[in-house]
Every structure is written in structure tokens, then in C-alpha cells.
Design an enzyme around this catalytic site. Structure first.
Site, PDB file in Angstrom:
ATOM      1  N   SER A 178       0.848  -1.197   0.000  1.00 26.33           N
ATOM      2  CA  SER A 178       0.000   0.000   0.000  1.00 26.33           C
ATOM      3  C   SER A 178       0.886   1.251   0.000  1.00 26.33           C
ATOM      4  CB  SER A 178      -0.937  -0.054   1.208  1.00 26.33           C
ATOM      5  OG  SER A 178      -1.978   0.881   1.081  1.00 26.33           O
ATOM      6  N   HIS A 221      -7.867  -5.427   0.073  1.00 23.12           N
ATOM      7  CA  HIS A 221      -6.647  -4.633   0.190  1.00 23.12           C
ATOM      8  C   HIS A 221      -5.595  -5.345   1.039  1.00 23.12           C
ATOM      9  CE1 HIS A 221      -4.257  -1.053  -0.179  1.00 23.12           C
ATOM     10  NE2 HIS A 221      -4.168  -0.917   1.131  1.00 23.12           N
TER      11      HIS A 221
END
Length: 374
Positions: free
Chosen positions: A104, A239
Site C-alpha cells: 500500500s 486490500h
């Protein structure tokens, strides 16, 4: 050869059970896996990795300022400053070969770290693994920046991404400690604009197929960020897909990269058909309006199919970002022709024709709408 002392306070070494070492002096590892945490994350996110790496591989986890045992250190909300400080502190202690990993926000920090490391010590890192983050040319400013929201808005964004941690924010004392860190990291990554300098190392891009922060195909944009080999990998999950597939992620990070010609061979016909349909949808009028709106930071309704896109703010950088997305779907964009006819309707006609000529989609007509990209 003796290994250098782990550069405190920037790094935590998590040794494999068979090594018998922790922080301090140790023999230089056969490979160092240097890991950068996500927004709001800390070095402890990588503690469990040491038990899963092969013998001879050592896990070094970066500890950003302002968290865990660095809680008193000033936060850094600028990418250049954070990556520069990390390289200055960590670079001299590393021995080749090094694999750099980031998830991320950490993927972008790892990218900038590797670029700077190449300038200082060429050949030290030979592999960059980026997770859960679009390639540089596919990154776009958010329409609703999380760092500008109130605390409830920040919590809502974290809930969408998943990954845990929300329980800690329910405690007022912990929230007072953690919320400034989380907001700082969102401010850093949302204001960050990557440059165009290419890497010279092999790159592996990994993402979840249901990541709410990005369509999985945008991982392919990392292929244009390096002159080395590129391998894209999509795993099931959102995610924080890596929490459910940690052995596979670590294996991916440490497995030698395939050559480019290997990546282009052996496609499943069903996969080819799905990719062709996705490409046709992406270059439809509806699909282009949604993608252009995201890149330019406007609402899809503001993108008039027959109006000049330059009047809406289109420039060379945003055209490059769009081109990378189309290339990831197998569509080569002719910049000259696009610039001469800068409307969605003209672009859709042109790109649909290119797909038809490539035998990847039927010519003519719009297809089903593409939902706005997140």
C-alpha cells in the site's frame, strides 16, 4: 563476513527461528528482505514473516518515525523526506543482495527508496516487490482525500480497506495516539506525485482481486516503471489480501523473476477472452468517461463526450497515466491522433478501431458502462 549492526531506530530485524539472532551483530544474510509498512502501520506488521522465509533470508522491517518504540519521533508527511531519511539511515548497513518489499503506502515508499538506493549504491537491491498499489503512472489524486476528513471519515475509510485496527481506535486513549499517525500517512500518500525516472531492477506487482482501493489491472502499470523484468500477480482478496496468503506472498517476493518472454506466453483462452471484453469496455464512451474522470479528479458527469478534454485539465502527464492503463489492457494509444481529436467520443472511436484491428474486439458501438474506478 560480519554483518553490520541493524540501523536503529529505523529497522527491526526479525530473525528466523533457525538463525538464533535478533537485533545486533550477525553474519551477513544470503539475502535481506527489507519491508516497508502500509499507512498507519509499523515494523511489527512483518514480525510473522521471519518464520516463513528460507534459511539465509533475513527480514528487516522499517520503523517509520512516530509509532511503536519511535512514538516520540516527529512524524514525516513528505515522501521525498521520508524516503531520503530511510536511505541515509538504512542504505549503508545493507549487504547485497536485497529484495525491497512494500504494501500500500509502503509500496510507494519502497519504490522511492529503491530509486534513491540505485543512485547511491547501484546493484545493492536487485528486486522490488510492490503490493496493493497502482503503478506510478496510474496513480491519481483522490477526489475525497482521507487526510482532510474528520475522525469519523478516517475510520470509515479504514473500514472499507479492512485489515483490522479499528478496535484500537474505539479506545479514546489509543485513538488519541494512533489517529495523528494514520492521518499523517494518508496526507503523505495522497499528496505524493511520483516522478518518471525508471528503475533498473526486476519488479513484481502483487494485488488482491477485490481490493476496494484499486482495480487489479492497475498493478500492471508497474511494468512501465522499470527497465528490468516485470511480473504481475493477482491473488484472491481485498486490500489486505496478504494476511490470508502470506506464504504465497513471501514465496512470490523471493522467487526469481520470470523473463518477459515467459510472461507473454501460455495465456489461457478464457483469460484472453475476458481481457478482450475488459479492454472493449474500457475504451467505450462510458468506460472512458469514468477513467478520465478519475485521472483528472472530476465527476464522470463533468466529462462531456463531445467537449475538448484539454479544457477539463488534460495534460501530457494525465495522458501518460491513461496510456499506461490502456497498455495494461493491450491497447497501444497513438498520442498524436488522440491529441488531434481530444474528445471522449473521438477517442472511443479511435481506440475501439485499434482493438478491432488487433482482433481483440468487434468494431463499432458502445458497450456496457464501466463503473467509476476507486
Amino acid at each position: 563476513m560480519s554483518g553490520a549492526r541493524v540501523p536503529a531506530p529505523w529497522v527491526r530485524r526479525f530473525a528466523a527461528p533457525h538463525s538464533g539472532t535478533q537485533d545486533g551483530h550477525a553474519a551477513a544474510p544470503a539475502r535481506t528482505l527489507l519491508c516497508f509498512p502500509h499507512a498507519g502501520g509499523a515494523a511489527s506488521a512483518y514480525r510473522g514473516w521471519a518464520a516463513l522465509v528460507p534459511e539465509g533470508v533475513e527480514v528487516w522491517a522499517v520503523q517509520y518515525p512516530g509509532r511503536e518504540d519511535r512514538v516520540g519521533a516527529p512524524l514525516i508527511d513528505d515522501m521525498a523526506a521520508l524516503a531520503g531519511a530511510a536511505v541515509a539511515a538504512i542504505g549503508p548497513a545493507l549487504h547485497p543482495p536485497v529484495t525491497v518489499f512494500g504494501h500500500s503506502m509502503g509500496a510507494s515508499v519502497a519504490h522511492e527508496f529503491t530509486l534513491a538506493l540505485e543512485r547511491r549504491r547501484p546493484g545493492l537491491a536487485d528486486r522490488l516487490v510492490v503490493s496493493g498499489r497502482p503503478g506510478p503512472a496510474a496513480q491519481a489524486p483522490p477526489a475525497d482525500p482521507v487526510h482532510l476528513r474528520d475522525d469519523a471519515g478516517v475510520r470509515a475509510a479504514l473500514k472499507v480497506l479492512g485489515g483490522g485496527g479499528l478496535d484500537a481506535l474505539a479506545d479514546p486513549q489509543l485513538a488519541a495516539l494512533l489517529m495523528p499517525v494514520i492521518r499523517n500517512d494518508f496526507r503523505l500518500i495522497e499528496r505524493y506525485r511520483p516522478g518518471t525516472a525508471p528503475l533498473g531492477v526486476d519488479v513484481v506487482g502483487v494485488t488482491g482481486d477485490a481490493d476496494p482501493s484499486m482495480p487489479a489491472r492497475l498493478i500492471d502499470a508497474w511494468g512501465w516503471a522499470t527497465t528490468g523484468a516485470f511480473t504481475p500477480i493477482v491473488l484472491p482478496g481485498g486490500h489486505f489480501y496478504l494476511n490470508d496468503h502470506l506464504p504465497a506472498v513471501i514465496d512470490t517476493a523471493l522467487t526469481p523473476t520470470r523473463h518477459k518472454e515467459q510472461q507473454m506466453s501460455g495465456q489461457d483462452p478464457a483469460v484472453d477472452a475476458a481481457q478482450a471484453a475488459e479492454a472493449a469496455e474500457a475504451v467505450s464512451v462510458a468506460g472512458l468517461r469514468a477513467t478520465i474522470a478519475e485521472v483528472l479528479g472530476v465527476e464522470p458527469g463533468e466529462v462531456d463526450p463531445d467537449a475538448s478534454l484539454f479544457e477539463l485539465g488534460l495534460n501530457s502527464m494525465s495522458m501518460m497515466s491513461l496510456s499506461v492503463r490502456w497498455q495494461a489492457l493491450g491497447v497501444e494509444a497513438p498520442f498524436g491522433e488522440l491529441a488531434e481529436r481530444p474528445t471522449v467520443a473521438a477517442w472511443s472511436e479511435l481506440l475501439t478501431g485499434i482493438l478491432a484491428a488487433q482482433g481483440e474486439a468487434p468494431a463499432g458501438g458502445d458497450t456496457a458502462p464501466t463503473p467509476p474506478l476507486v
